[in-house]
Design a protein around this motif. Structure first.
Motif, short mmCIF file in Angstrom:
data_model
loop_
_atom_site.label_atom_id
_atom_site.label_comp_id
_atom_site.label_asym_id
_atom_site.label_seq_id
_atom_site.Cartn_x
_atom_site.Cartn_y
_atom_site.Cartn_z
N ARG A 39 6.02 32.60 12.07
CA ARG A 39 7.46 33.18 12.63
C ARG A 39 7.26 34.63 12.44
O ARG A 39 7.95 35.50 13.39
N ALA A 40 6.70 35.18 11.47
CA ALA A 40 6.63 36.71 11.32
C ALA A 40 5.59 37.48 11.97
O ALA A 40 5.66 38.72 12.26
N THR B 292 12.22 30.38 14.47
CA THR B 292 11.86 29.11 13.55
C THR B 292 11.57 28.14 14.68
O THR B 292 10.41 27.48 14.38
N ALA B 293 12.39 27.75 15.67
CA ALA B 293 11.91 26.71 16.49
C ALA B 293 10.60 27.08 17.41
O ALA B 293 9.77 26.27 17.54
N THR B 294 10.32 28.29 17.68
CA THR B 294 9.14 28.65 18.29
C THR B 294 8.10 28.49 17.54
O THR B 294 6.82 27.92 17.65
N ALA B 295 7.96 28.86 16.02
CA ALA B 295 7.04 28.64 14.82
C ALA B 295 6.56 27.21 14.99
O ALA B 295 5.42 26.69 14.97
N ALA B 296 7.59 26.42 14.81
CA ALA B 296 7.51 24.96 14.68
C ALA B 296 6.73 24.33 15.65
O ALA B 296 5.78 23.35 15.51
N ALA B 297 7.25 24.49 16.83
CA ALA B 297 6.50 24.27 18.18
C ALA B 297 4.91 24.73 18.12
O ALA B 297 4.04 23.99 18.67
N THR B 298 4.72 26.05 17.85
CA THR B 298 3.49 26.50 17.67
C THR B 298 2.50 25.78 16.79
O THR B 298 1.30 25.30 17.09
N ASP C 191 14.11 21.71 19.64
CA ASP C 191 15.32 21.96 20.24
C ASP C 191 16.35 21.75 19.32
O ASP C 191 17.56 22.37 19.41
N LYS C 192 16.11 20.97 18.28
CA LYS C 192 17.29 20.63 17.14
C LYS C 192 17.31 21.96 16.21
O LYS C 192 17.97 21.62 15.09
N ILE C 193 16.29 22.68 16.18
CA ILE C 193 16.26 24.15 15.28
C ILE C 193 17.11 24.96 15.90
O ILE C 193 16.62 25.46 16.93
N ALA C 194 18.21 25.34 15.34
CA ALA C 194 19.08 26.55 15.84
C ALA C 194 18.20 28.04 15.97
O ALA C 194 18.59 28.72 17.01
N ASP C 195 17.72 28.26 15.10
CA ASP C 195 16.99 29.62 14.96
C ASP C 195 15.79 29.82 16.02
O ASP C 195 14.95 28.80 15.81
N PRO C 196 15.90 30.55 17.05
CA PRO C 196 14.96 30.42 17.86
C PRO C 196 13.31 30.96 17.52
O PRO C 196 12.56 30.19 17.79
#
Length: 335
Positions: A58-59, A217-223, A210-215
């Protein structure tokens, strides 16, 4: 109370039983099916690795160090020190620019039998890079180096990166940080205890960002999960249930030591976790197979792969069939 999960028979007589708990949640984090206690509190062990990788990804450690998806996948791995695992770790450590001796995890032999025997025959020795958690440690060290934190003490529960990991787990699991139990894992990192339903909720979100509100964090999880699905063999190894499941692009999966396992189904939007009470992991494949069958999982190729590897046959050292194992649980609907 726990419930009977697996029975093992030898010579027609019941020899062993394995009991435990199963929790299945929907996209709202609500328990929909279960066996035993769906809220049983268990240590996550290595099932937390994909979540522990999120703060660094994420960072921006991918961009900062020019990391490839394979090097992201190894951060979420419990690798067996097979050749491709070691080569990926070597590439990662070179890009980050840290010393292997700086890893807190203990020098180890490869968990993979073939790799271990080859190493010993050639006069090799234990290395920290062979520890199954080395990728996780390197991911955190990469984040420390990017942020300018000292490269010592990164395993301390009070370290800012470790605090960020706890906050991320709390966010994904919908469990307040003061409700998350703490301990020290085998590799020296902080380890977390939480209800199986909360772990299943976190995995549902890993599979359904898409269930993760913070964009961010959602992008990191998908990555991270995309990397795991792209390089399933790096996450575990030959014949391991994690790798077999991750070959299916609809599944995110990761096991942990002492019998804890978590996985999620993207299209079905379900998070699933279970704990084998006696800490055994030999039964994982059969339990996962039975769960998928009871859910009438659509991908029959994945079902067949699991059947091929995790058969009901029990054999002796010469490969002769001497018994059989059977799943003994039925998933119940949560009222």
């Amino acid at each position: 109370m726990d419930t009977l999960l697996i029975q093992e028979f030898r010579g027609g007589l019941l020899e062993c039983v394995h009991r435990g708990h199963i929790s299945i949640v929907n996209e709202e984090g609500r328990v929909v099916k279960y066996a035993g206690d769906p809220h049983y509190v268990a240590f996550t062990r290595s099932s937390a690795k994909p979540i522990q990788a999120i703060p660094g990804i994420r960072a921006g450690i991918i961009e900062s160090f020019g990391l490839k998806p394979a090097e992201v996948a190894i951060m979420a791995a419990s690798h067996r020190a097979e050749e491709e695992h070691v080569e990926t770790l070597k590439s990662l450590i070179a890009k980050i620019g840290v010393e292997e001796d700086g890893l807190v995890c203990a020098p180890s032999l490869p968990l993979d039998r073939v790799s271990r025997e080859t190493l010993l025959r050639n006069g090799g020795e234990r290395r920290r890079l062979y520890h199954n958690c080395a990728g996780k440690h390197l991911g955190v060290l990469a984040y420390c180096k990017m942020k300018g934190y000292p490269l010592t003490g990164y395993d301390d529960p009070a370290h800012p990166v470790q605090q960020e990991i706890v906050d991320t787990l709390s966010y994904l699991s919908q469990l307040p940080t003061d409700k998350i139990g703490r301990g020290i894992d085998g590799c020296g990192f902080p380890v977390f205890a939480l209800p199986l339903s909360a772990l299943a909720t976190a995995y549902m979100k890993l599979a359904c960002p898409d269930k993760i509100a913070d964009p961010a964090t959602a992008t990191a999880a998908a990555t991270i999960t995309t990397a795991m699905n792209s390089y399933p063999q790096l996450v575990a190894g030959r014949g391991r249930v994690d790798s077999i499941l991750l070959e299916d692009s609809n599944i995110v999966a990761k096991g942990g030591f002492k019998g804890v396992y978590a996985f999620a189904l993207r299209e079905e939007r379900l998070g699933i976790s279970f704990k084998v009470s006696d800490g055994s992991e030999e039964e994982w494949g059969m339990i996962v197979l039975e769960i998928l069958q009871q859910l009438d999982y659509k991908n029959k190729e994945t079902i067949q792969k699991l059947r091929n590897v995790f058969t009901s046959k029990i054999t002796n050292d010469a490969g002769v069939e001497v018994g059989h194992a059977t799943a003994a649980f039925s998933l119940e609907e949560w009222a």
